[in-house]
Design an enzyme around this catalytic site. Structure first.
Site, short mmCIF file in Angstrom:
data_model
loop_
_atom_site.label_atom_id
_atom_site.label_comp_id
_atom_site.label_asym_id
_atom_site.label_seq_id
_atom_site.Cartn_x
_atom_site.Cartn_y
_atom_site.Cartn_z
N ARG A 187 0.80 -1.24 0.00
CA ARG A 187 0.00 0.00 0.00
C ARG A 187 0.83 1.29 0.00
O ARG A 187 0.25 2.37 0.02
CB ARG A 187 -1.00 0.02 1.16
CG ARG A 187 -1.98 -1.12 1.12
CD ARG A 187 -3.21 -0.81 1.93
NE ARG A 187 -2.93 -0.75 3.36
CZ ARG A 187 -3.86 -0.52 4.29
NH1 ARG A 187 -5.11 -0.30 3.92
NH2 ARG A 187 -3.55 -0.48 5.57
N ASP A 188 2.14 1.20 -0.04
CA ASP A 188 2.94 2.44 -0.13
C ASP A 188 4.23 2.19 -0.91
O ASP A 188 5.32 2.55 -0.48
CB ASP A 188 3.25 2.98 1.26
CG ASP A 188 3.76 4.43 1.21
OD1 ASP A 188 3.56 5.08 0.16
OD2 ASP A 188 4.35 4.90 2.19
N ILE A 189 4.09 1.56 -2.07
CA ILE A 189 5.27 1.28 -2.90
C ILE A 189 5.65 2.55 -3.65
O ILE A 189 4.82 3.17 -4.33
CB ILE A 189 4.98 0.13 -3.89
CG1 ILE A 189 4.75 -1.16 -3.12
CG2 ILE A 189 6.13 -0.04 -4.88
CD1 ILE A 189 4.33 -2.31 -3.99
N ASN B 205 10.74 4.00 -0.75
CA ASN B 205 10.61 2.83 0.11
C ASN B 205 11.32 1.61 -0.46
O ASN B 205 11.07 0.49 -0.03
CB ASN B 205 9.13 2.52 0.35
CG ASN B 205 8.50 3.50 1.30
OD1 ASN B 205 9.19 4.18 2.05
ND2 ASN B 205 7.17 3.59 1.27
#
EC number: 2.7.11.10
Length: 631
Positions: free
Chosen positions: A49-51, A55
């Site tokens: 959910r936060d690629i 990151n």
């Protein structure tokens, strides 16, 4: 997990060297690592959910290779393929449009989201890594024009992988390919673009699932690259195929990139002709590199490398001292400078490959000349030695019988064939001299390429610009500059601008102009090579035809001489029993002399037949040797 000392993928992309995207080898490492990481998450039922590049951390392996790791699982949760979630997390530039609508635009909607939202983020991340920029850019930037950002992502046509608004309130422009400034080869782009198009789909029903994404990306990563330099087009291609594919599949892949049909594809590798049998495995192709590719021949017109002038991407400094703006401008100019350096190397390497490939073609044509000349001279030697004896004059003094007339005509034909072979030999010799002259030109041109110092000049400018850029990077963190520091900063801006101007001048005048001139010269040389090869083919056919006809003429002549010899033996036997003939008014050869002459002539013709037969065997073997490539 282990400590990642080399920052994130975002910090790699923020470096001026990668302003236009990662090099192909590094991009493939990113793709491999991201796919492996996401595959591990899906096997364990996790949605990230936060690629985003920030990151994805980078560390350097024991052998100096890059290794990328997915990190920051603060927004991750367990979710199977058929499950949905309604909470919103992520970074807005990389968010799926449905999540963007609620999280950024604050519009109420009751949509639930599935695991494929990670695929959208992966698509944006891969595009960013490949090009150095985001795929969806409204006028003013994604953070300043959120409504247009949402419009771009939701109105994107099927197949488009990027969209931009160039001016305020201007129309949306769509891209279906990666930009020309991208460092990825066309071979890799053709594999990657369909994947991006199918994971950057707003409608979840049209978007690929993870199974298809893993299958398609694994297909790319399992392929091997074969470097092919099209000598006629003067372009280096990366052809991605599977090791188990046949040569026929490889040739079709080359056809897609070069438009050269498989039947017209002929290759050299390191100066040697490569005969590629379509039915065998592509594993038999030699290991290639960008500096040591297969050289492809065709009759195409040289077009050279297509590229965008880096000068078009150079921003301008604002007159006043603005530390943040000056830093951003310096970063953009430095990025364009590194792009110019990369292009300069590619253009110089292209000239080297053109000259090296032509040199190999010259060697092949010279070898063809030597083989054809050897056959022609050998045939000519045998014909001359047989026709140059006194036996030819004896035939003229023989009785006027039909067989002797035919024999004289056949010997006359052999003389004509000898003259043709002589002209062919002279023609081949002249061709050899022409090829030698062209080879000397190539040597001089290669020396000039090796002596070129434009790369060193551009690198020198970049080193000095990089030093100033680092000073600007430090200064932007400060609240302000003192008077003296401000004057130094202004001087640095002037020097930076001067260095950038000098760098681009060297690129244009020393790199681009020389490359364009080399393309013109290359085109002329390729036409000469093509004409020379066609000419050698015609001469070779003439030599082969002369040998074949000479063999047929000799066989006919031998048969006539054997018949005459047999007839003279019979006449001699009859003459011994009959009364002596009246004295002829003109002297004529005795039957004994005529018989001896016929026997000698017959033996000579048999020797000539044997020699011609040997020549034909040589020609048959040469016909089985691959012909010189079409150029």
């Amino acid at each position: 997990m282990e400590y990642c000392s080399s920052g994130s993928l975002l910090s790699v992309l923020e470096s001026p060297e990668n302003a236009f995207g990662l090099p192909e080898d590094e991009f493939l490492v990113v793709l491999r690592c991201v796919v492996a990481g996401m595959n591990h998450l899906r096997e364990n039922g996790i949605v990230h959910r936060d690629i985003k590049p920030g990151n994805i951390m980078r560390l350097v392996g024991e052998e100096g290779q890059s290794i990328y790791k997915l990190t920051d699982f603060g927004a991750a949760r367990e979710l199977d393929d058929d499950e949905k979630f309604v909470s919103v997390y992520g970074t807005e530039e990389y968010l799926h449009p449905d999540m963007y609508e609620r999280a950024v635009l604050r519009k109420p909607q009751q949509k639930a989201f599935g695991v494929t939202v990670d695929l959208w983020s992966i698509g944006v991340t891969l595009y960013h890594a490949a090009t150095g920029s985001l795929p969806f850019i409204p006028f003013g930037g994604p953070r300043r024009n959120k409504e247009i950002m949402y419009r771009i992502t939701t109105e994107k046509p099927a197949g488009a992988i990027a969209g931009a608004q160039r001016r305020e309130n201007g129309p949306l422009e769509w891209s279906y390919t990666l930009p020309i400034t991208c460092q990825l080869s066309l071979g890799l782009q053709s594999q990657l673009v369909p994947i991006l198009a199918n994971i950057l789909e707003v409608e979840q029903a049209k978007c690929w699932g993870f199974d298809q994404f893993f299958a398609e990306t694994s297909d790319i990563l399992q392929r091997v690259v074969i470097h092919v330099f099209s000598l006629s087009q003067a372009v280096l291609h990366h052809v991605y195929i599977h090791a188990h594919n046949t040569i026929a599949i490889f040739q079709e892949a080359v056809h897609k990139q070069t438009s050269v049909a498989p039947r017209h594809q002929e290759y050299l590798f390191e100066g040697h002709l490569c005969v590629l049998e379509p039915s065998i495995s592509a594993q038999h192709i030699a290991h290639t590199t960008a500096s040591s590719p297969l050289t492809l021949f065709s009759t195409a017109i040289p077009k050279g490398l297509a590229f965008r002038d880096p000068a078009l991407d150079v921003p301008k400094f604002v007159p006043k001292v603005d530390l943040q703006a000056d830093y951003n401008t310096a970063k953009g100019v430095l990025g364009a400078g590194y792009q110019a350096l990369r292009l300069a190397r590619v253009l110089l390497d292209g000239q080297e490959l053109m000259l090296r490939g032509l040199h190999w073609v010259m060697e092949v044509l010279q070898a063809t000349c030597r083989r054809t000349l050897e056959v022609a001279r050998t045939s000519l030697l045998y014909l001359s030695s047989s026709l140059g004896t006194e036996r030819s004059s004896s035939v003229a003094g023989m009785p006027e019988i039909q067989e002797l007339k035919v024999a004289a005509e056949l010997r006359s034909r052999l003389r004509t064939l000898a003259e043709v072979l002589s002209r062919c030999s002279q023609n081949i010799t002249e061709t050899q001299e022409s090829l030698s002259s062209l080879s000397q030109e190539l040597v001089k041109s290669r020396d000039q390429v090796h002596e070129d110092r434009s790369i060193q000049q551009i690198q020198c400018c970049l080193d000095k610009m990089n030093f100033i850029y680092k000073q600007f990077k430090k200064s932007r963190m400060r609240p302000g500059l003192g008077y003296n520091e401000e004057q130094i900063h202004k001087l640095d801006k002037m020097n930076f601008s001067h260095l950038a101007k000098r760098l681009l001048q060297v690129f244009q005048e020393e790199c681009v102009q020389k490359y364009q001139a080399s393309l013109v010269t290359h085109g002329k040389r390729m036409r000469v090579v093509h004409e020379t090869r066609n000419h050698l083919r015609l001469v070779g056919c003439s030599v082969a035809a002369c040998n074949t006809e000479a063999q047929g003429v000799q066989e006919s002549l031998s048969k006539i001489l054997e018949e005459l010899s047999h007839q003279l033996l019979q006449d001699r036997a009859k003459g011994a029993q009959a009364s002596p003939p009246p004295i002829a008014p003109y002297p004529s050869p005795t039957p004994k002399d005529l018989l001896l002459h016929m026997q000698e002539l017959c033996e000579g013709m048999k020797l000539l037949a044997s020699d011609l037969l040997d020549n034909n065997r040589i020609i048959e073997r040469l016909n089985r040797v691959p012909a010189a490539p079409d150029v």
